[in-house]
Design a protein around this motif. Structure first.
Motif, PDB file in Angstrom:
ATOM      1  N   SER B 173       6.557  12.148 -39.341  1.00  0.00           N
ATOM      2  CA  SER B 173       7.793  11.949 -40.125  1.00  0.00           C
ATOM      3  C   SER B 173       7.681  10.677 -40.983  1.00  0.00           C
ATOM      4  O   SER B 173       8.179  10.629 -42.100  1.00  0.00           O
ATOM      5  N   SER B 177       7.857  10.508 -45.160  1.00  0.00           N
ATOM      6  CA  SER B 177       8.683   9.686 -46.050  1.00  0.00           C
ATOM      7  C   SER B 177       7.815   8.840 -46.984  1.00  0.00           C
ATOM      8  O   SER B 177       8.167   8.617 -48.147  1.00  0.00           O
ATOM      9  N   THR B 178       6.649   8.398 -46.482  1.00  0.00           N
ATOM     10  CA  THR B 178       5.736   7.641 -47.346  1.00  0.00           C
ATOM     11  C   THR B 178       5.240   8.509 -48.488  1.00  0.00           C
ATOM     12  O   THR B 178       5.260   8.104 -49.656  1.00  0.00           O
ATOM     13  N   GLN B 180       6.669  11.105 -49.625  1.00  0.00           N
ATOM     14  CA  GLN B 180       7.809  11.419 -50.490  1.00  0.00           C
ATOM     15  C   GLN B 180       7.996  10.321 -51.549  1.00  0.00           C
ATOM     16  O   GLN B 180       8.056  10.609 -52.751  1.00  0.00           O
ATOM     17  N   SER B 181       8.054   9.056 -51.088  1.00  0.00           N
ATOM     18  CA  SER B 181       8.284   7.976 -52.051  1.00  0.00           C
ATOM     19  C   SER B 181       7.100   7.835 -53.014  1.00  0.00           C
ATOM     20  O   SER B 181       7.289   7.603 -54.223  1.00  0.00           O
ATOM     21  N   ASN B 201      13.497  13.789 -57.551  1.00  0.00           N
ATOM     22  CA  ASN B 201      13.876  13.458 -56.182  1.00  0.00           C
ATOM     23  C   ASN B 201      13.927  14.693 -55.302  1.00  0.00           C
ATOM     24  O   ASN B 201      13.518  14.670 -54.141  1.00  0.00           O
ATOM     25  N   GLU B 205      11.760  15.469 -52.010  1.00  0.00           N
ATOM     26  CA  GLU B 205      12.338  15.905 -50.742  1.00  0.00           C
ATOM     27  C   GLU B 205      11.656  17.168 -50.224  1.00  0.00           C
ATOM     28  O   GLU B 205      11.374  17.297 -49.035  1.00  0.00           O
ATOM     29  N   ALA B 208       8.436  16.257 -48.640  1.00  0.00           N
ATOM     30  CA  ALA B 208       8.671  15.686 -47.308  1.00  0.00           C
ATOM     31  C   ALA B 208       9.057  16.774 -46.314  1.00  0.00           C
ATOM     32  O   ALA B 208       8.567  16.800 -45.174  1.00  0.00           O
ATOM     33  N   ASN B 209       9.910  17.678 -46.766  1.00  0.00           N
ATOM     34  CA  ASN B 209      10.312  18.771 -45.881  1.00  0.00           C
ATOM     35  C   ASN B 209       9.131  19.640 -45.490  1.00  0.00           C
ATOM     36  O   ASN B 209       9.029  20.101 -44.357  1.00  0.00           O
ATOM     37  N   ASN B 212       7.318  17.772 -42.904  1.00  0.00           N
ATOM     38  CA  ASN B 212       8.093  17.786 -41.661  1.00  0.00           C
ATOM     39  C   ASN B 212       8.134  19.168 -41.020  1.00  0.00           C
ATOM     40  O   ASN B 212       8.300  19.289 -39.811  1.00  0.00           O
TER      41      ASN B 212
END
Lengths: 315, 259
Positions: B173, B177-178, B180-181, B201, B205, B208-209, B212
């Motif tokens: 996780s 996030s890393t 993602q940014s 954005n 996301e 990231a999803n 995840n």
């Protein structure tokens, strides 16, 4: 019992096993003889189902080792070159595990284990950790493992390697005892061992079968000229000349000489029996014969001639 | 299968490995529990289990590294492959032995549950859910460890590979996030297609999803709130089956290999 046909196994480009076919009959001890790296262990690993062949077929009691592995493997007990022992278990724990693994019914277990331990003489170490056992005992535990489940065929890969002479004799006697109830396939690179134990011999070299025969048959086949050993009292040179003149004698050579007693080797044509004429020749010159016997080729001779003739053919 | 299971489980306790693994686990659990009790007004077993997830990447390689590699090294694998037992049962037997050891380890935290109950703390469906999620997560990681052990005959290498894999799945996780940014900033600077900030954005996301999605621990997160659903369990189960199947194929392949 076991049918092996056209077995081929490649390791990379190297053919470790090259179209090997032979059958093993029920109740016999088959010796599997060859120098190190000839493909003995590979063949044994294939016929026990540990490895898969590149091509070819192995039938155990009519069951294909690849298609019906469970049925085929049930009738084989295998002792690989390195006995597959869990050193952290005691002998009894280990044998219990093997019983579990081979699915020996619970009510037979204790009786069978006791019988096998008595047979291979490990009852006195039954409670000890395998880690603490000597090589000879470990080998016996390995054989005990192969015997569990009462398989019809025993496959033993170099069972006497690394044992001392006394242990070797004990293991050989054990194998002979086992052969009364099991078909045995035994591999070895030690010739006297095969000679001492086996009914039939398969000789392989560089992955190919060089010869299959009974020991006697092999001896006959390869005795292109028969040899006689003669010990007598008298002068060598004269006697040699006299014997050489006899019909059927090809060569006479001196083996050992001490004082007036000579030990010679006579090579004769196998078609003519020269023994009588040699006897009379010696008697007429009053050279007493002290020992006179025919020399059968040893398996060592057979082995060398078979493997070297294979090489010649290839060249 | 039961023969292999029994032998494997017993062998954990013949060597120090089983005891050491249990000790590490109990120590870390107890340590967390004690500190937590001192510093917090409320005690939640779910937090302890979440913390103990970080013990996985030490403990699971420890208990799985030798499963197949040791057999290969000692030459005992011949025994298993020439016995009248199908190979998949060998794999399952070993897997369940490791899983059982883990359950024994987890059961050491039940003392804390009892303590919480005695002291009038909260033990509810969330606690049960935490345990279920925890065990399923461990089940996935153990199957990864089993696979690593089948790949190599060197225990250390097996342990290191499974350590790395389990470590990265534990911090998945954070990685998400890393990524993602990083994704958002890269696309914003190289915005050839003139995308709007909101759509970038959104795309970030989605990335990231996506990451995840692979994370079994994210999927079982709702369990800690006492919200159960079948799909995370099926997801974990599928992963277990996948890794065990790969193990089976690798072992099977070795028999056929020509090198």
């Amino acid at each position: 019992m076991i049918e092996i046909s056209n077995l081929v196994k490649y390791y990379g480009d190297k053919k470790a096993v090259d179209h090997i076919s032979f059958t093993v009959n029920k109740g016999e001890i088959l010796g599997f003889l060859g120098p190190n790296g000839a493909g003995k262990s590979t063949t044994m690993n294939i016929l026990t189902g540990y490895l898969s062949a590149t091509s070819g077929k192995v039938l155990v009691n009519g069951a294909d080792i690849l298609e019906q592995p469970e049925i085929a493997k049930k009738s084989i007990g295998y002792l690989p070159e390195q006995p597959p022992l869990y050193l952290d278990m005691t002998v009894v724990e280990y044998l219990k595990f093997i019983c579990d693994l081979k699915g020996v019914p619970k009510d037979e277990r204790i009786r069978q284990m006791a019988e096998i331990m008595r047979l291979v003489k490990i009852s006195d170490v039954s409670g000890r950790l395998i880690h603490n056992l000597s090589k000879g005992y470990r080998q016996r535990v390995g054989i005990a493992q192969a015997l569990i489940g009462n398989p019809e065929v025993l496959v033993l890969d170099e069972p006497t390697v690394g044992l001392d002479p006394k242990q070797i004799i004990e293991i050989r006697n054990l194998i002979k005892t086992l052969s009364k109830r099991h078909t045995v396939i035994l591999s070895s690179h030690i010739l006297p061992e095969v000679q001492a134990v086996c009914d039939r011999v398969v000789i392989i070299n560089k992955g190919k079968i060089a010869a299959i025969d009974t020991q006697d048959g092999l001896s006959h086949k390869l005795s292109s000229n028969s040899k006689l050993a003669l010990t007598f009292e008298g002068p060598f040179r004269e006697a040699a000349g006299k014997i050489h003149a006899l019909p059927g004698v090809i060569d006479v050579s001196l083996i050992r000489e001490s004082d007036s007693i000579q030990q010679i080797e006579i090579t004769t044509d196998p078609k003519t029996d020269t023994r009588k004429s040699i006897f009379f020749a010696m008697a007429s010159s009053s050279w007493p014969i002290l020992e006179f016997r025919s020399l059968d080729p040893t398996l060592e001779d057979i082995f060398l001639s078979v493997t070297s003739s294979e090489e010649k053919k290839r060249r | 299968m039961s023969a292999i299971y029994k032998r494997e489980l017993a062998s954990y306790f013949r060597s120090p490995i089983g005891w050491v693994a249990i000790a590490i686990f109990a120590l870390m659990g107890g340590f967390f529990f004690a500190i937590y009790m001192q510093n917090s007004s409320s005690v939640n077993i779910s937090d302890e289990l979440n913390f103990l997830r970080y013990v996985f990447f030490v403990v699971i390689p420890l208990i799985t590294m030798r499963l197949f590699s040791e057999e290969k090294k000692n030459g005992t694998e011949v025994l298993l492959y020439t016995a009248p037992v199908p190979l998949y049962k060998v794999v399952l037997g070993k897997y369940f032995a490791a899983l059982s050891l883990l359950l024994i380890m987890v059961s050491s935290t039940l003392i804390h549950v009892v303590l919480v109950v005695i002291m009038g703390g909260l033990v509810d469906t969330g606690t049960l859910g935490s345990y279920i999620g925890f065990v399923f997560l461990a089940a996935v990681f153990i199957s990864i460890g089993v696979l690593c052990s089948a790949v190599t005959e060197n225990q250390i290498i097996a342990a290191v590979i499974s350590f790395v894999v389990i470590f990265f799945s534990t911090i998945l996780s954070m990685i998400a996030s890393t990524v993602q940014s990083a994704f958002v900033s890269i696309v914003t600077t190289l915005n050839f297609l003139k995308l709007s900030t909101s759509s970038i954005n959104k795309a970030g996301e989605a990335v990231a999803n996506g990451i995840n999605w692979l994370d079994p621990s994210v999927r079982t997160d709702t369990f800690t709130q006492g919200i159960f659903s079948i799909s995370p369990l099926l997801f974990c189960l599928s992963l277990v089956i996948l890794f065990l199947f790969l193990t089976y194929r690798i072992l099977e392949k070795r028999r056929w290999s020509q090198s």
